[in-house]
Design a protein around this motif. Structure first.
Motif, short mmCIF file in Angstrom:
data_model
loop_
_atom_site.label_atom_id
_atom_site.label_comp_id
_atom_site.label_asym_id
_atom_site.label_seq_id
_atom_site.Cartn_x
_atom_site.Cartn_y
_atom_site.Cartn_z
N GLY A 1 2.12 9.61 2.81
CA GLY A 1 2.07 11.06 2.76
C GLY A 1 3.24 11.70 3.48
O GLY A 1 3.83 12.69 3.00
N VAL A 2 3.61 11.14 4.63
CA VAL A 2 4.77 11.66 5.38
C VAL A 2 6.05 11.44 4.58
O VAL A 2 6.89 12.36 4.45
N LEU A 3 6.23 10.25 4.02
CA LEU A 3 7.43 9.97 3.23
C LEU A 3 7.49 10.86 1.99
O LEU A 3 8.57 11.33 1.60
N HIS A 4 6.35 11.11 1.38
CA HIS A 4 6.28 11.99 0.22
C HIS A 4 6.72 13.41 0.58
O HIS A 4 7.55 14.02 -0.12
N ALA A 5 6.19 13.93 1.67
CA ALA A 5 6.56 15.28 2.09
C ALA A 5 8.02 15.35 2.51
O ALA A 5 8.72 16.34 2.23
N LEU A 6 8.52 14.30 3.15
CA LEU A 6 9.92 14.26 3.56
C LEU A 6 10.83 14.27 2.33
O LEU A 6 11.83 15.00 2.29
N ARG A 7 10.47 13.49 1.33
CA ARG A 7 11.27 13.42 0.10
C ARG A 7 11.29 14.74 -0.64
O ARG A 7 12.29 15.09 -1.28
N THR A 8 10.22 15.50 -0.55
CA THR A 8 10.14 16.78 -1.27
C THR A 8 10.60 17.95 -0.41
O THR A 8 10.33 19.10 -0.75
N SER B 1 8.72 20.58 5.79
CA SER B 1 8.95 20.80 7.21
C SER B 1 8.14 19.79 8.01
O SER B 1 7.34 19.02 7.45
N SER B 2 8.29 19.81 9.33
CA SER B 2 7.47 18.94 10.17
C SER B 2 5.99 19.23 9.97
O SER B 2 5.15 18.32 9.96
N GLU B 3 5.65 20.52 9.78
CA GLU B 3 4.26 20.89 9.52
C GLU B 3 3.78 20.27 8.21
O GLU B 3 2.65 19.76 8.13
N ASP B 4 4.63 20.28 7.21
CA ASP B 4 4.27 19.70 5.91
C ASP B 4 4.07 18.19 6.03
O ASP B 4 3.15 17.62 5.43
N LEU B 5 4.95 17.54 6.79
CA LEU B 5 4.82 16.09 6.98
C LEU B 5 3.49 15.76 7.62
O LEU B 5 2.77 14.84 7.18
N ALA B 6 3.12 16.49 8.67
CA ALA B 6 1.87 16.22 9.38
C ALA B 6 0.66 16.50 8.49
O ALA B 6 -0.28 15.68 8.42
N ARG B 7 0.67 17.62 7.80
CA ARG B 7 -0.47 18.02 6.98
C ARG B 7 -0.64 17.08 5.78
O ARG B 7 -1.76 16.68 5.45
N ASN C 1 0.83 -1.21 0.00
CA ASN C 1 0.00 0.00 0.00
C ASN C 1 0.86 1.26 0.00
O ASN C 1 0.57 2.24 -0.70
N VAL C 2 1.91 1.26 0.83
CA VAL C 2 2.80 2.42 0.87
C VAL C 2 3.50 2.60 -0.47
O VAL C 2 3.59 3.71 -1.01
N ALA C 3 3.99 1.48 -1.04
CA ALA C 3 4.65 1.56 -2.34
C ALA C 3 3.71 2.10 -3.41
O ALA C 3 4.09 2.94 -4.23
N ILE D 1 21.40 -0.62 6.74
CA ILE D 1 22.27 0.19 7.59
C ILE D 1 23.73 0.02 7.19
O ILE D 1 24.50 0.99 7.15
N GLU D 2 24.13 -1.19 6.86
CA GLU D 2 25.51 -1.43 6.41
C GLU D 2 25.85 -0.62 5.17
O GLU D 2 27.01 -0.26 4.96
N ARG D 3 24.85 -0.32 4.36
CA ARG D 3 25.07 0.41 3.12
C ARG D 3 24.73 1.90 3.23
O ARG D 3 24.67 2.60 2.23
N GLY D 4 24.43 2.36 4.43
CA GLY D 4 24.14 3.77 4.63
C GLY D 4 22.78 4.20 4.11
O GLY D 4 22.57 5.37 3.79
N ILE D 5 21.84 3.25 4.04
CA ILE D 5 20.50 3.52 3.52
C ILE D 5 19.54 3.78 4.68
O ILE D 5 19.53 3.03 5.66
N ALA D 6 18.76 4.84 4.58
CA ALA D 6 17.80 5.17 5.64
C ALA D 6 16.71 4.11 5.70
O ALA D 6 16.31 3.53 4.68
N VAL D 7 16.21 3.87 6.91
CA VAL D 7 15.16 2.88 7.14
C VAL D 7 13.97 3.55 7.81
O VAL D 7 14.13 4.23 8.83
N SER D 8 12.79 3.37 7.24
CA SER D 8 11.56 3.79 7.90
C SER D 8 10.81 2.54 8.32
O SER D 8 10.82 1.52 7.62
#
Length: 337
Positions: A285-292, A295-301, A37-39, A155-162
Motif C-alpha cells: 500500500g505504501v509503495l502503491h501510494a508512493l508510485r502514484t 503525500s506522506s499522509e497518503d502513504l500512511a493511510r 505477497n508484495v508483488a 544501486i550501480e544502475r541508479g535503481i531505487a531499493v525498498s
C-alpha cells in the motif's frame, strides 16, 4: 517502468479453521512468501511487477508460477532448478492462543541458488524499484549474498531499493551469520525502509524503549538515528499493533521522513480472519501510494487501509483493488451493489 521483487516463493500449509497442526489430517494450501505477497498486491493494484525467484521443476513449482502469473505478475525471471519447494506451516490462533509458525525451508531451490546464477543486467532492465526483505538473508549464506548482490546491482544502475526488515529469529538461528552487518548493508542501499524502532535497535545496537511505552517517542528517536546512520535512507514506514486477543487487534501506521512524520490514529480490527501477510500488504500500500505521487499522509493511510483489509482474507497475499481501498477509506461497510 516496473517493480522487481526478489525473494523466495513457497507454500503455506495451515490446518482448516483454527485446528491445531495435524489435529485432523488436512491442510489448506496457499502460495506464499513476503516478497511474492508484495508483488501480488502491487500487480492487483495495476502496477507492472516482475518477480525473481527459483522453484523446482515439478507440479509444486508449476502451481506457484501459475498462481503469480494469474495475478498479472511477470514470472519470466523465476528459475526452474533444485529439488524442493520451501514450506511453512501456520496454526491460526484463537482467543488467547497465539498464531504459531513452523518453517521447513532449508535447502530449498531458492536457498541453494548462488548470487552468480542471477543475471542482474537482464533482471533489472527497465526496473525503477527493487524490493527486498530481511527474510532472504536469514535463509543462509547463499541467499544472503544473493540479496546483497541484488541491492548492489540496483544501486550501480541508479535503481531505487525498498527494504522490509521482516526479522525472522527462527531462521537466523539456523546459521552463524551476522544479521546486524548484513541487514545494515541492505538498509544502507535503501531509500525506503519498512521497519519499526525494534528493527532499528537491532541495526544500531541501541535501545530506544522508554518507560511507559511512549511509542511515538520511541519511533521518532529511532527514525532520527536511522537517518543519521544511513545517508541514502529518506523514508521509514512502520505499523504499531496492539493485540487484545486473536480476533481483535488495534493497528496504526507511521511515516517518518527527514523533514517530519505522519502518524495515523489506531483502527480496531475485529473478527480477524488471517493476520499473516498484513505487513506485506502495508508495504504494498505504501509503495502503491508512493508510485502514484502520494503525500506522506497518503502513504500512511493507503498502507494502513490495505493492511487492515488483508486481515479479512485467508491466505498470505492481499488481493484487493483500488476500489476496495477507496471503499475502506470512505468508511462504507454496507453491501456494495
Amino acid at each position: 517502468m516496473k517493480f522487481l521483487a526478489f525473494g523466495e516463493i513457497m507454500l503455506r500449509l495451515s490446518p482448516p479453521g483454527r485446528e491445531l497442526l495435524l489435529q485432523t489430517p488436512k491442510f489448506d494450501v496457499w502460495v506464499a512468501g513476503a516478497e511474492a505477497n508484495v508483488a501480488t498486491a502491487l500487480a492487483r493494484l495495476g502496477h507492472d511487477v516482475a518477480f525473481a525467484s527459483a522453484v523446482p521443476d515439478n507440479d509444486l513449482g508449476d502451481s506457484a508460477i501459475s498462481t503469480l502469473r494469474g495475478h498479472g505478475i511477470d514470472t519470466s525471471f523465476i528459475q526452474r532448478r533444485g529439488e524442493r519447494m520451501g514450506l511453512y506451516f501456520v496454526t491460526s490462533g484463537a482467543g488467547m492462543r497465539a498464531t504459531e509458525v513452523v518453517y521447513d525451508r532449508a535447502w530449498s531451490s531458492f536457498a541453494e541458488t548462488p548470487a552468480e546464477a542471477w543475471d542482474w543486467n537482464t533482471l533489472l532492465a527497465g526496473v525503477d524499484r527493487l524490493h527486498l526483505s530481511g527474510i532472504t538473508p536469514a535463509l543462509g549464506p547463499v541467499p544472503a549474498e544473493a540479496a546483497l548482490a541484488a541491492a548492489r546491482a540496483a544501486i550501480e544502475r541508479g535503481i531505487a531499493v525498498s527494504f522490509d526488515g521482516n526479522w525472522r529469529g527462527k531462521l537466523w538461528a539456523r546459521w552463524d551469520g551476522n544479521p546486524r552487518a548484513i541487514l545494515s548493508e541492505l538498509v544502507g542501499h535503501a531509500d525506503l525502509m519498512f521497519g519499526n524502532h525494534r528493527d532499528i535497535s537491532l541495526l544500531l545496537d541501541k535501545d530506544f524503549s522508554h518507560d511507559g511505552e511512549d511509542r511515538r517517542r520511541e519511533a521518532a528517536e529511532a527514525a532520527e538515528a536511522a537517518f543519521t546512520a544511513f545517508p541514502r535512507l529518506d523514508t521509514i514506514a512502520s505499523t504499531a499493533r496492539h493485540v487484545e486477543d486473536a480476533d481483535r487487534h488495534r493497528l496504526s501506521a507511521r511515516i517518518d521522513t527527514r523533514t517530519g512524520h505522519v502518524q495515523t490514529e489506531e483502527v480496531t480490527l475485529a473478527g480477524i480472519v488471517d493476520r499473516i501477510g498484513a505487513g506485506d500488504a502495508f508495504a504494498a500500500g505504501v509503495l502503491h501510494a508512493l508510485r502514484t505521487g502520494g503525500s506522506s499522509e497518503d502513504l500512511a493511510r493507503t498502507g494502513l487501509a490495505l493492511a487492515a483489509l488483508k486481515h479479512s482474507l485467508p491466505g498470505d497475499a492481499s488481493l484487493f483493488r483500488q476500489a476496495d481501498i477507496d471503499a475502506y477509506l470512505a468508511g462504507g461497510l454496507d453491501v456494495r451493489r
